[in-house]
Design a protein around this motif. Structure first.
Motif, PDB file in Angstrom:
ATOM      1  N   LEU A   1      15.062   8.377   0.267  1.00 29.80           N
ATOM      2  CA  LEU A   1      15.316   9.934   0.271  1.00 29.80           C
ATOM      3  C   LEU A   1      14.044  10.771  -0.187  1.00 29.80           C
ATOM      4  O   LEU A   1      13.860  11.847   0.489  1.00 29.80           O
ATOM      5  CB  LEU A   1      16.622  10.513  -0.381  1.00 29.80           C
ATOM      6  N   TYR A   2      13.153  10.375  -1.092  1.00 30.85           N
ATOM      7  CA  TYR A   2      12.175  11.087  -1.693  1.00 30.85           C
ATOM      8  C   TYR A   2      11.053  10.716  -1.188  1.00 30.85           C
ATOM      9  O   TYR A   2       9.856  11.220  -1.476  1.00 30.85           O
ATOM     10  CB  TYR A   2      12.277  10.937  -3.273  1.00 30.85           C
ATOM     11  N   ALA A   3      10.752   9.809  -0.405  1.00 28.03           N
ATOM     12  CA  ALA A   3       9.606   9.206   0.073  1.00 28.03           C
ATOM     13  C   ALA A   3       8.827   9.817   1.227  1.00 28.03           C
ATOM     14  O   ALA A   3       9.402  10.029   2.229  1.00 28.03           O
ATOM     15  CB  ALA A   3       9.723   7.595   0.300  1.00 28.03           C
ATOM     16  N   SER A   4       7.832  10.595   0.917  1.00 26.22           N
ATOM     17  CA  SER A   4       6.922  11.387   2.079  1.00 26.22           C
ATOM     18  C   SER A   4       6.518  10.426   2.916  1.00 26.22           C
ATOM     19  O   SER A   4       5.844   9.470   2.647  1.00 26.22           O
ATOM     20  CB  SER A   4       6.277  12.371   1.407  1.00 26.22           C
TER      21      SER A   4
ATOM     22  N   ASP B   1       0.417   9.455   5.362  1.00 26.99           N
ATOM     23  CA  ASP B   1       0.454   8.116   5.538  1.00 26.99           C
ATOM     24  C   ASP B   1      -1.082   7.729   6.243  1.00 26.99           C
ATOM     25  O   ASP B   1      -1.422   6.745   6.314  1.00 26.99           O
ATOM     26  CB  ASP B   1       1.408   7.460   6.498  1.00 26.99           C
ATOM     27  N   ASP B   2      -1.664   8.599   6.527  1.00 29.73           N
ATOM     28  CA  ASP B   2      -3.460   8.511   6.963  1.00 29.73           C
ATOM     29  C   ASP B   2      -3.900   7.651   6.015  1.00 29.73           C
ATOM     30  O   ASP B   2      -5.047   6.933   6.362  1.00 29.73           O
ATOM     31  CB  ASP B   2      -4.050   9.889   7.175  1.00 29.73           C
ATOM     32  N   CYS B   3      -3.827   7.463   4.788  1.00 29.03           N
ATOM     33  CA  CYS B   3      -4.510   6.997   3.696  1.00 29.03           C
ATOM     34  C   CYS B   3      -4.274   5.348   3.828  1.00 29.03           C
ATOM     35  O   CYS B   3      -5.135   4.738   3.244  1.00 29.03           O
ATOM     36  CB  CYS B   3      -4.102   7.308   2.149  1.00 29.03           C
TER      37      CYS B   3
ATOM     38  N   PRO C   1       0.742  -1.275   0.051  1.00 35.01           N
ATOM     39  CA  PRO C   1      -0.179  -0.095  -0.081  1.00 35.01           C
ATOM     40  C   PRO C   1       0.943   1.227   0.120  1.00 35.01           C
ATOM     41  O   PRO C   1       2.007   1.197   0.589  1.00 35.01           O
ATOM     42  CB  PRO C   1      -0.839   0.093   1.608  1.00 35.01           C
ATOM     43  N   THR C   2       0.369   2.288  -0.619  1.00 38.02           N
ATOM     44  CA  THR C   2       1.156   3.530  -0.606  1.00 38.02           C
ATOM     45  C   THR C   2      -0.044   4.601  -0.746  1.00 38.02           C
ATOM     46  O   THR C   2      -0.854   4.761  -1.426  1.00 38.02           O
ATOM     47  CB  THR C   2       2.204   3.608  -1.766  1.00 38.02           C
ATOM     48  N   CYS C   3       0.792   5.744  -0.090  1.00 41.90           N
ATOM     49  CA  CYS C   3       0.001   7.078  -0.190  1.00 41.90           C
ATOM     50  C   CYS C   3       0.651   8.197  -0.957  1.00 41.90           C
ATOM     51  O   CYS C   3       0.430   9.406  -0.942  1.00 41.90           O
ATOM     52  CB  CYS C   3      -0.122   7.584   1.072  1.00 41.90           C
ATOM     53  N   ASN C   4       1.937   7.824  -1.633  1.00 41.20           N
ATOM     54  CA  ASN C   4       2.591   8.449  -2.666  1.00 41.20           C
ATOM     55  C   ASN C   4       2.597   8.149  -4.088  1.00 41.20           C
ATOM     56  O   ASN C   4       3.173   6.937  -4.288  1.00 41.20           O
ATOM     57  CB  ASN C   4       4.139   8.772  -1.930  1.00 41.20           C
ATOM     58  N   VAL C   5       2.681   9.194  -4.662  1.00 39.83           N
ATOM     59  CA  VAL C   5       3.076   8.785  -6.185  1.00 39.83           C
ATOM     60  C   VAL C   5       4.479   8.730  -6.496  1.00 39.83           C
ATOM     61  O   VAL C   5       4.897   8.268  -7.506  1.00 39.83           O
ATOM     62  CB  VAL C   5       2.481  10.078  -7.081  1.00 39.83           C
TER      63      VAL C   5
END
Length: 568
Positions: free
Chosen positions: A353-356, A360-362, A343-347
């Motif tokens: 280094l680049y992963a926000s 993460d609530d999603c 599962p991910t909440c990021n595009v």
């Protein structure tokens, strides 16, 4: 880590396996590959589809590639330019590539710097609609210093200058073959687009769009002992399950790509002992795009264009947020991806280094919260039909994707969850060869986006996301004026976002680049014009008789096909 360290770390020697070195060109006979999404062109500049980019990678090559670890390796270039070796200027405004000795096109003519200059002119032509234009962002000029030397000049310091002519999405095309194909004429050059002359290990002998490609070994390939396969059949069409069976059960094919099927069924197939399932994680994300423009057919030629006006309700991030909250991503992984998904909440899910972590609530489904959010915003069901309204318009969406069992299962689940928050979804699936095709006349391509919501996976080559994040510039929105090419599929446009893209292009500090990338990711996600679902690992399968496969999700999956061989 400073920018010089970053540039130096990108350089690595490409080592060939000693086992592979013992074979001879063509000694492994015939190779059968199946990509169940059939390519519609062999020109990656006219399609952003993975099937086109990867099939073309057997023929077309770039100065450098990314291996299965994400490490940059020299390909057509003699080495990787760095500040330390003088290939990158101290002020980071120039990179100079030296073409390796002995490289010719498959027609026997030499690869020269003029071909790289032409490729840049081809992709940046104002009337061309190049699908890979973001790889040339910030490039002020490309100069042939001499036949073997290409100098790329940037309009500002470029801390990561490895975009133009790097990776499978930015290959060099032959100037002589494409000379009459500039600008609006690009899609008309059928012979060149279907049978490009390349420097790669194979040449095209027959191409039937949306069906099959036949290749044979390039007799002018720079490595005299490779490729080890004499001929290749690259079959398209069907579905993921049939592709998996063709390798793991029937043995009809040697390699099958993108096996997005029930993980339990895939494991049962593998247990028969004919083949091996392989997975590689990179940056691929299965996501929902929410159209920010109006897809109403009544708009005619202005449909799904900026000129046609904004979407009646999907430009409100409250609605997109509720749609995201309603989704159980963990269940989607369990049902459709198994070990091949997270599962991910990021595009932008990787590198680390680049992963926000800001979204993460999603990761936790919240149907009640989604309903409360919509209630508070005034989106209510006034007529009792179970569908909320916005300004008297029902919150009903056309939700489209490619034809694929896992994607249709996802659609069904998402439709159910959205119905629980008062949003209706009509489901549509389109043959993948058409959906991901680049035909500007087709109404069914993902670029045209004649729907409210569409779903697919995308990623970027290499490990630096600068060019990828530039995909969402306002100028990257597809439309009739660009032959419907462009990477900003959902038509997201914010001046603040464009400013961050510009800032990253001039930022050398690695940690600061990470911050900017995370901020851009968060800006897109919190606009709710994209709803990320699954961080996908590429899942493929190969016959146990194949050796030399080093699956990469950072470049073309077939990046080292010249080293594939049949086991003795």
């Amino acid at each position: 880590m400073n920018s010089k360290t970053l540039l130096l770390g990108a350089a690595a020697a490409f080592m060939l396996s000693p086992v592979a070195a013992m074979a001879e060109r063509g000694s492994s006979g015939h190779l059968n590959i199946i990509y169940w999404q059939a390519p519609s062109t062999l020109n990656p500049y006219l399609s952003g589809g993975t099937k086109e980019v990867e099939s073309a990678s057997l023929v077309l090559e770039s100065f450098a590639r990314f291996d299965d670890t994400g490490t940059m390796v020299p390909w057509l270039a003699a080495d990787i330019p760095t500040v330390e070796n003088g290939g990158v200027s101290e002020d980071l405004t120039q990179i100079t590539w030296t073409i390796a000795d002995g490289i010719t096109w498959s027609d026997g003519t030499p690869l020269t710097a003029a071909d790289a200059v032409f490729t840049w002119e081809y992709c940046t032509h104002p009337e061309g609609g190049c699908a890979q234009a973001s790889y040339f962002d910030g490039v002020d000029s490309v100069v042939a210093v001499d036949d073997m030397t290409v100098q790329i000049n940037f309009n500002a310091p470029k801390p990561f200058p490895y975009t133009a002519f790097v990776g499978s999405e930015s290959p060099i095309i032959q100037a002589a073959q494409f000379a009459e194909c500039l600008g609006a004429r690009a899609p008309e050059c059928t012979d060149a687009n279907f049978g490009p002359i390349g420097t790669g290990p194979f040449v095209v002998t027959d191409f039937r769009p949306n069906d099959v490609i036949e290749f044979e070994a390039n007799q002018n390939f720079r490595y005299p002992d490779r490729p080890y396969f004499a001929t290749v059949t690259f079959k398209g069409g069907g579905d993921a399950a049939a592709a998996a069976r063709s390798v793991l059960e029937t043995g009809e094919f040697d390699y099958a790509w993108n096996l997005q099927i029930d993980p339990t069924i895939l494991a049962q197939m593998e247990a028969q002992g004919n083949g091996t399932v392989v997975t590689a994680f990179g940056t691929s994300v299965e996501r929902l795009h929410l159209n920010q423009t109006n897809p109403d057919p009544a708009l005619g030629d202005l449909r799904s264009t900026v000129e046609g006006g904004p979407h009646p309700f999907l430009t409100d991030p409250i609605i997109g947020q509720a749609m995201s909250m309603a989704i159980d991503r963990a269940l989607l992984v369990e049902v459709g991806y198994g070990a091949g998904g997270q599962p991910t909440c990021n595009v932008l899910p990787a590198p680390e280094l680049y992963a926000s972590t800001a979204n993460d609530d999603c990761l936790v489904q919240d149907i009640a919260g989604a309903n409360a959010l919509l209630d508070e915003a005034g989106y209510v069901d006034t007529d009792g039909d179970g569908i909320r309204e916005a300004n008297g318009m029902p919150l009903s969406v056309l939700y489209q994707t490619s034809t694929n069992a896992v994607r249709q299962d996802t659609q069904a689940l998402v439709k159910q969850w959205w119905s629980e928050i008062g949003i209706d979804a009509e489901l549509r699936n389109i043959d993948a060869s058409v959906f991901f095709g680049g035909d500007p006349a087709s109404p069914d391509t993902f670029q045209k986006f004649y729907a409210d919501v569409e779903m697919y996976t995308n990623n970027f080559a290499g490990v630096d996301p600068e060019a990828y994040m530039a995909n969402w510039r306002c100028s990257e929105i597809p439309g009739p004026d660009t032959q419907w090419q462009g990477s900003n599929i959902q038509r997201f446009c914010m001046e603040e976002y464009d400013a961050l893209v510009d800032e990253m292009a001039t930022t050398a500090d690695l940690q600061e680049r990470g911050r900017l990338a995370r901020e851009m990711n968060d800006m897109i996600i919190q606009s709710y014009s994209i709803i990320p679902l699954i961080h996908r690992g590429g899942v493929s399968a190969h016959a146990n008789s194949l050796e030399g496969i080093r699956m990469s999700d950072w470049d073309s999956e077939l990046w080292n096909i010249m080293d594939w061989r049949r086991a003795e």
